[in-house]
Enzyme design. Structure first.
Site, PDB file in Angstrom:
ATOM      1  N   MET A 316     -25.319  12.314 -22.022  1.00 52.06           N
ATOM      2  CA  MET A 316     -24.334  13.281 -22.587  1.00 52.06           C
ATOM      3  C   MET A 316     -23.751  12.394 -24.028  1.00 52.06           C
ATOM      4  O   MET A 316     -23.479  13.716 -25.281  1.00 52.06           O
ATOM      5  CB  MET A 316     -22.889  13.179 -22.241  1.00 52.06           C
ATOM      6  CG  MET A 316     -22.014  13.611 -22.900  1.00 52.06           C
ATOM      7  SD  MET A 316     -22.092  15.635 -22.229  1.00 52.06           S
ATOM      8  CE  MET A 316     -20.479  16.435 -24.127  1.00 52.06           C
ATOM      9  N   GLU A 388     -19.290   8.601 -14.602  1.00 51.84           N
ATOM     10  CA  GLU A 388     -17.892   9.619 -14.484  1.00 51.84           C
ATOM     11  C   GLU A 388     -16.928   8.375 -13.663  1.00 51.84           C
ATOM     12  O   GLU A 388     -16.974   8.653 -12.336  1.00 51.84           O
ATOM     13  CB  GLU A 388     -18.104  10.756 -13.955  1.00 51.84           C
ATOM     14  CG  GLU A 388     -18.180  11.291 -14.807  1.00 51.84           C
ATOM     15  CD  GLU A 388     -17.077  12.164 -15.812  1.00 51.84           C
ATOM     16  OE1 GLU A 388     -16.515  12.829 -14.922  1.00 51.84           O
ATOM     17  OE2 GLU A 388     -17.301  11.874 -16.325  1.00 51.84           O
ATOM     18  N   LYS A 393     -13.997   3.173 -17.417  1.00 53.36           N
ATOM     19  CA  LYS A 393     -13.783   4.103 -18.495  1.00 53.36           C
ATOM     20  C   LYS A 393     -11.958   2.990 -18.183  1.00 53.36           C
ATOM     21  O   LYS A 393     -12.062   3.304 -19.516  1.00 53.36           O
ATOM     22  CB  LYS A 393     -12.993   5.754 -17.942  1.00 53.36           C
ATOM     23  CG  LYS A 393     -14.431   6.481 -17.929  1.00 53.36           C
ATOM     24  CD  LYS A 393     -14.246   8.047 -17.628  1.00 53.36           C
ATOM     25  CE  LYS A 393     -15.239   8.928 -17.347  1.00 53.36           C
ATOM     26  NZ  LYS A 393     -16.083   8.714 -18.494  1.00 53.36           N
ATOM     27  N   SER A 415     -15.712  14.800 -17.506  1.00 54.43           N
ATOM     28  CA  SER A 415     -16.319  16.585 -17.092  1.00 54.43           C
ATOM     29  C   SER A 415     -14.967  16.947 -15.448  1.00 54.43           C
ATOM     30  O   SER A 415     -15.157  17.814 -15.370  1.00 54.43           O
ATOM     31  CB  SER A 415     -17.617  16.889 -16.973  1.00 54.43           C
ATOM     32  OG  SER A 415     -18.338  15.488 -15.695  1.00 54.43           O
ATOM     33  N   HIS A 436     -13.668  17.889 -22.852  1.00 50.63           N
ATOM     34  CA  HIS A 436     -14.925  18.098 -22.801  1.00 50.63           C
ATOM     35  C   HIS A 436     -15.709  19.824 -22.904  1.00 50.63           C
ATOM     36  O   HIS A 436     -15.962  20.563 -23.397  1.00 50.63           O
ATOM     37  CB  HIS A 436     -13.942  19.312 -21.152  1.00 50.63           C
ATOM     38  CG  HIS A 436     -15.525  19.101 -20.215  1.00 50.63           C
ATOM     39  ND1 HIS A 436     -15.037  20.671 -19.212  1.00 50.63           N
ATOM     40  CD2 HIS A 436     -16.828  18.971 -19.742  1.00 50.63           C
ATOM     41  CE1 HIS A 436     -16.665  20.900 -19.087  1.00 50.63           C
ATOM     42  NE2 HIS A 436     -17.660  19.373 -18.737  1.00 50.63           N
ATOM     43  N   ASN A 481     -14.327  23.304 -15.120  1.00 53.17           N
ATOM     44  CA  ASN A 481     -15.449  22.856 -14.029  1.00 53.17           C
ATOM     45  C   ASN A 481     -14.696  22.674 -12.783  1.00 53.17           C
ATOM     46  O   ASN A 481     -15.137  22.591 -11.786  1.00 53.17           O
ATOM     47  CB  ASN A 481     -15.590  21.325 -14.519  1.00 53.17           C
ATOM     48  CG  ASN A 481     -16.702  21.202 -14.933  1.00 53.17           C
ATOM     49  OD1 ASN A 481     -17.860  21.254 -14.994  1.00 53.17           O
ATOM     50  ND2 ASN A 481     -17.435  19.960 -15.378  1.00 53.17           N
TER      51      ASN A 481
END
Length: 693
Positions: A316, A388, A393, A415, A436, A481
């Site tokens: 990404m 993720e 994070k 995401s 996103h 998503n």
């Protein structure tokens, strides 16, 4: 004639005249005013024919086709008015084709749709080097209706004409010359002189322009057996590609029926097939999608973004860097993992190896690979593209908040994780936003307390990166998503029950129209990543997203098949091409029919769409549909989940699913039932109301 008319008749000397297209707006379109003015010009030319006629544009582009904004009102209006519009264009183009003098069209820039059909009515076509010419009508749910289905195969042959019409992709000048669609290519600055030279050669008899005309007026000079073989091959190619709606098949039928007819009868056949498509919902959806995209493309950043700072050098992060570098932004990229950082430059070099040397040099010139997070301290914003994991994070944001000056923005490209949980522990949670990225869409999660100027900065960034921004509410999976993984969870359940993933892929592409089937989609995103997202959605939303007890994702991962990037997932990959695993055996005698499988795959997605509207995840059904078209590849000819519900009929859908008596919670459709009750209580003639914002 008024000097502001979109078409001017101008004397050129030596008995030559020119039809000059110069509409008051930015581009030439064959709208109703232009057609009326062209009619007046052609009437004068028919009564007093010149020695030769040039057609050219004073704009950057020749003619961009009919005015698509006029289509939907025309298609919804009285039938006789629609027929009159088509007949007007047909008569005008025939008048041009029948003038007793040679005609030359000078093509430059984009020559599309009706502009191409007008050029085809001329004896000769001279193109500038920047010309792109094509017939994109099937992408709008229609087919060429101003004579293109008749003239094009008689000019360049049946097989290339079918490719033009079915693909809808404009052809560059070199290909136009090779296929015989134009008679020469020159620089734009030399175009008018080249056209005059060609016109002189024709009018003096050096070129026999009269000999060209019979082929355009008579049946196609190709044996019927060869016609049938070419048409059959085109049907087979169409059947093996993702569904595009009715227009491509209808275009093949129009050509098949008109090839052996003279011009008048062939044009009537073309008109008949065109009129059959006009009232179709898919035509309305495709035209609406096109107009929406046009409006979005006209939206420019309020200020140019010159730089981008990134944390995370995985796929990404590399994608984000690539998009930004392609658009000339300065990019600073920091990867915390030492091993990954050591191979990052090599990974980027492999990405760019197909670029010319100058393009690769420009990428490296604008990219700075950082060694320490402190080197980000003067950034106006920092985007993260790390794994993720919520704890990771949160730790990153706390580090960056202490490094960056207070106005700087922190942006998560998550995401599936919500933004609010990531902001816990920050002194200024209003500084953290979500972006996103999904195909050509960016879902924006903007805290209510964020300043308006900062909100606009993120909108500008999305547009600068060539994406369409859409604001959505915070929550697990956001919008795209959440809907997409409801669909993928249903797919996994069917596979666990023994249905072949390859059958489901073929069903969802060739019949429904997704660009990729669910198995290919999971392979592309990576099976470990997909499993992680499903786990998060299940824990944060409901067991609608739960994986089956015998989970195909886990089975493949245990076998070392993590997706395309590992060489195998649901498919095996050789040189990037997917190869079905021969170990799969789908017992078609026991498997449900296609219609039942389609319902079982789509209903969970539709359920989540209804829930997202109720929960105000997105502002309207129109925006939800656009998000799924742009962000997930939902077939544009079906409009989107809400439009699909309206067209299918909500009550019919629920009755059919109830008849299946499926036990899983994802098929209990409470949100759809509530929408049905709401629609009935309001007395709507159609029970579905999803398409009403």
């Amino acid at each position: 004639m008024n000097h502001t008319d979109p078409v001017q008749l101008v004397a050129l000397g030596q008995g030559y005249q020119a039809l000059v297209f110069d509409a008051p707006g930015a581009a030439n379109l064959l709208d109703r005013l232009t057609l009326a003015t062209l009619s007046s010009c052609l009437h004068r030319l028919s009564s007093q024919p010149p020695s030769g006629l040039l057609l050219f544009s004073k704009k950057t582009h020749f003619i961009l086709g009919a005015d698509i904004k006029e289509f939907l009102p025309a298609f919804a209006g009285p039938h006789h008015q629609l027929v009159s519009w088509l007949e007007q264009a047909r008569i005008l183009f025939n008048q041009l084709e029948d003038l007793p003098c040679p005609t030359v069209a000078l093509l430059q820039g984009h020559v599309l749709g009706g502009g191409t059909e007008l050029a085809l009515a001329c004896d000769y076509r001279m193109a500038s080097q920047d010309t792109l010419m094509g017939l994109p009508e099937t992408r709008l749910g229609i087919l060429p209706g101003f004579g293109g289905c008749v003239r094009l195969p008689r000019l360049i042959g049946l097989d290339p004409a079918l490719a033009w019409i079915l693909e809808g992709t404009p052809r560059p000048a070199a290909q136009l010359l090779a296929e015989g669609a134009v008679d020469g290519i020159c620089a734009t600055t030399d175009l008018q002189q080249a056209g005059l030279t060609l016109l002189t050669r024709a009018s003096t008899g050096e070129l026999d322009w009269r000999a060209r005309r019979p082929a355009r007026l008579q049946p196609l000079a190709l044996p019927v057996s060869e016609q049938q073989l070419t048409l059959q091959l085109a049907r087979q190619r169409l059947a093996s590609a993702p569904a595009q709606g009715e227009a491509p098949a209808r275009a093949i039928a129009a050509l098949a029926a008109s090839l052996n007819q003279p011009r008048a009868a062939a044009q009537q056949t073309e008109q008949h097939h065109f009129l059959q498509l006009c009232p179709r919902p898919q035509t309305r959806h495709l035209i609406g999608h096109f107009l929406s995209l046009q409006a979005k493309q006209r939206q420019r950043p309020t200020r140019n973004v010159s730089s981008l700072s990134l944390v995370g050098g995985g796929l990404m992060g590399q994608d984000l860097a690539d998009w930004a570098l392609e658009r000339g932004l300065q990019v600073r990229l920091y990867e915390a993992d030492t091993a990954r950082r050591a191979t990052l430059a090599e990974s980027l070099a492999q990405r760019w190896q197909s670029l010319p040397a100058a393009g690769q040099a420009a990428r490296w010139q604008h990219l700075q690979l950082l060694e320490r997070p402190e080197q980000l301290a003067d950034s106006p914003w920092v985007l993260e593209a790390i794994d993720e994991e919520l704890a990771a994070k949160q730790a990153l944001w706390q580090t960056l908040e202490s490094l960056l000056p207070e106005p700087a923005l922190l942006v998560s490209t998550t995401s599936s994780l919500g933004i609010a949980p990531q902001a816990r522990g920050l002194r200024h949670p209003e500084r953290l936003a979500g972006m996103h990225f999904s195909q050509s869409l960016v879902e924006l999660v903007l805290p209510a307390a964020m300043a308006a100027a900062q909100r606009q900065q993120l909108v500008d960034l999305a547009r600068q990166l060539g994406k369409v921004p859409l604001q959505v509410a915070d929550g697990p999976g956001f919008l795209v998503n959440r809907l997409r993984f409801a669909y993928l969870a249903a797919f996994l359940e069917l596979v666990a029950r023994g249905i072949s993933p390859y059958r489901l892929d073929a069903l969802m592409t060739r019949q429904f129209g997704w660009p990729q089937g669910p198995a290919r989609l999971l392979d592309e995103m990576g099976l470990a990543n997909a499993r992680q997202i499903l786990c998060q959605l299940t824990s944060q939303l409901s067991d609608r997203f739960a994986r089956p007890a015998t989970d195909p994702l886990s089975t493949h991962l245990q076998a070392g098949r993590g997706g395309r990037h590992q060489g195998a997932g649901f498919y095996r990959y050789a040189h990037g091409q997917p190869i079905p695993d021969p170990a799969w055996r789908d017992d078609t005698l026991k498997a449900p029919p296609d219609d039942s499988l389609t319902l079982q795959l789509l209903l969970p997605l539709l359920e989540e769409a209804a829930l997202c509207l109720e929960e105000k995840v997105v502002a309207s059904a129109a925006e939800l549909d656009e998000a799924m078209r742009l962000g997930a590849g939902f077939p544009a000819f079906r409009g989107g989940p809400c439009a699909y519900l309206d067209d299918y009929g909500l009550a019919r859908l629920l009755d059919e699913v109830d008849a299946l008596a499926l036990p899983h919670p994802r098929y209990r459709h409470p949100a759809l039932s509530r929408r049905l009750a709401l629609a009935e209580s309001r007395g709507y003639p159609e029970v579905s109301s999803c398409n009403r914002p």
